[in-house]
Design an enzyme around this catalytic site. Sequence first.
Site, mmCIF file in Angstrom:
data_model
loop_
_atom_site.group_PDB
_atom_site.id
_atom_site.type_symbol
_atom_site.label_atom_id
_atom_site.label_comp_id
_atom_site.label_asym_id
_atom_site.label_seq_id
_atom_site.Cartn_x
_atom_site.Cartn_y
_atom_site.Cartn_z
ATOM 1 N N LYS A 218 5.388 -3.309 -8.757
ATOM 2 C CA LYS A 218 4.236 -3.183 -7.864
ATOM 3 C C LYS A 218 3.801 -1.728 -7.760
ATOM 4 C CE LYS A 218 2.943 -4.033 -2.999
ATOM 5 N NZ LYS A 218 2.746 -2.638 -2.560
ATOM 6 N N ARG B 139 -2.690 4.078 1.021
ATOM 7 C CA ARG B 139 -1.809 4.850 1.894
ATOM 8 C C ARG B 139 -1.066 5.982 1.176
ATOM 9 N NH1 ARG B 139 -0.256 2.855 6.761
ATOM 10 N NH2 ARG B 139 1.982 3.250 6.495
ATOM 11 N N ARG C 44 0.535 11.072 6.473
ATOM 12 C CA ARG C 44 -0.552 10.248 7.008
ATOM 13 C C ARG C 44 -0.961 10.806 8.363
ATOM 14 N NH1 ARG C 44 3.182 5.603 5.338
ATOM 15 N NH2 ARG C 44 2.748 5.428 3.103
ATOM 16 N N THR D 248 8.816 -1.465 -6.168
ATOM 17 C CA THR D 248 7.667 -0.628 -5.817
ATOM 18 C C THR D 248 7.841 0.761 -6.414
ATOM 19 O OG1 THR D 248 7.085 -1.819 -3.795
ATOM 20 C CG2 THR D 248 6.465 0.495 -3.899
ATOM 21 N N TYR E 254 -0.454 2.904 12.593
ATOM 22 C CA TYR E 254 0.516 2.777 11.507
ATOM 23 C C TYR E 254 0.094 1.657 10.559
ATOM 24 C CZ TYR E 254 4.855 1.439 9.136
ATOM 25 O OH TYR E 254 5.791 1.098 8.197
ATOM 26 N N SER F 175 10.172 -6.259 2.820
ATOM 27 C CA SER F 175 10.338 -4.842 2.486
ATOM 28 C C SER F 175 11.790 -4.402 2.610
ATOM 29 C CB SER F 175 9.474 -3.986 3.417
ATOM 30 O OG SER F 175 9.775 -2.611 3.267
ATOM 31 N N HIS G 81 -1.164 0.742 -2.837
ATOM 32 C CA HIS G 81 -0.408 0.790 -1.578
ATOM 33 C C HIS G 81 -1.344 0.744 -0.367
ATOM 34 C CE1 HIS G 81 3.922 1.293 -0.666
ATOM 35 N NE2 HIS G 81 3.488 1.587 0.539
ATOM 36 N N GLN H 215 11.100 -6.838 -1.908
ATOM 37 C CA GLN H 215 10.517 -5.589 -2.406
ATOM 38 C C GLN H 215 11.571 -4.502 -2.366
ATOM 39 O OE1 GLN H 215 9.109 -3.018 0.243
ATOM 40 N NE2 GLN H 215 7.477 -2.050 -0.921
ATOM 41 N N TYR I 72 12.641 -0.620 -2.727
ATOM 42 C CA TYR I 72 12.468 0.815 -2.883
ATOM 43 C C TYR I 72 13.745 1.313 -3.556
ATOM 44 C CZ TYR I 72 8.317 1.041 0.068
ATOM 45 O OH TYR I 72 7.044 0.889 0.588
#
Length: 388
Positions: free
Chosen positions: A259, A286, A174, A165, A34, A116, A283, A137, A139
């Site tokens: 960002k 990612r 992923r 972000t 991860y 985050s 990122h 940060q 979202y």
Amino acid sequence: MSQVPSMRYDARYPGIADLKRRAKRRLPNFAFDYLEGGIDDEQAKRRNRQAFHDVHLTPRYLRDVSTIDTQVTLFGTQYALPFGVSPVGLGDMLWPGAETALARAAQNARIPYVLSTFSTTPIESIAKAALDVCWFQLYVPRSVDILEDMIARVKHAGFRALVVTVDIPVGAKRNRELRNSLKLPFTLTPQMAWQSLTHPTWALQTLARGAPDFVNVARYRTDTSQALSDFISSMTIPGLPVERLRKIRELWDGPLIVKGLQAEENFRTAIDCNVDGIIISNHGGRQLDAAPATIDTLRSLPKDIASQVTVMIDSGVRSGLDILRGKALGAQAAFSGRSFYYGLGALGAPGATQVIDIFRDELTRSLMQLGCLRFEDLDSSWLANSSG
């Protein structure tokens, strides 16, 4: 001010790569993958590193370098060092207590720490641990009501900057995470249980603290029957419209940073929305495997953009020298996420300080080697292909 540095850290792990190797042994595979994994074939992640290596600096000798100034001023606040901790979701899954350990280490070292939205430690707890250096940060939620509540909480807690972000308009596929059956909510599959049992230090500390959860967004899940993964997907906005960025600017009266931008037109739009800073980022490789290395985006940034906002960088930073490479190309500070979590995975809570000390040592020695007395004096004239 720094003088000839002494190695105050554990010399068995003198570089970030050494910490990474030990972290891989101490972490369950699903946790390490991860942290380490990129998207698709992970070419963007590799390009990030190679692009740093391709930046060459010319040293200037015949000068006294016994005293070096590593300080940087960002948005009116002076930091002791020109680097910080990037936001990483599910931080305490990677190492139990990681987010608090990082916050305390950042506060002690006077470097920015970015928490985050999808952290596993309450906003208010991190603000207390890193009161002078904490950034948040964001979202961006679909719901304006949730957006207003989150920003109010961050403001009330005392965070110094808001980092929006923008580079996750859609959830990523992923492959490493899929192969490890890592999904939300965090539950141990038989495969993950076996990996945990074979890493007893991680397992025992996780057991003592409890399974990590997205504590800062849980209050917004009104339908308790909804799967957490579905809630996370439905909560965040699928692509950030300019109007929503303007709304955030209205709600947040402190330093506002965007960002994840890489296109020139997006930089100009952000400036039109009165942001104070940008963090050039892909990122960590990612999200889009075809994305350019962030150093290459930084290199091509028009000078008029760099003169209007504070430019910073993350993705691929692994040494103090990388921070100087970024500065020579115009980045006022650099951030790393993986490096710090390698340190935590390798050494537990002391690993946070180990990474800071490694970066400080390498940064100071490299400035001395270059003959640059102040970090803030390093500019494009130090590039090997510069005519300045």
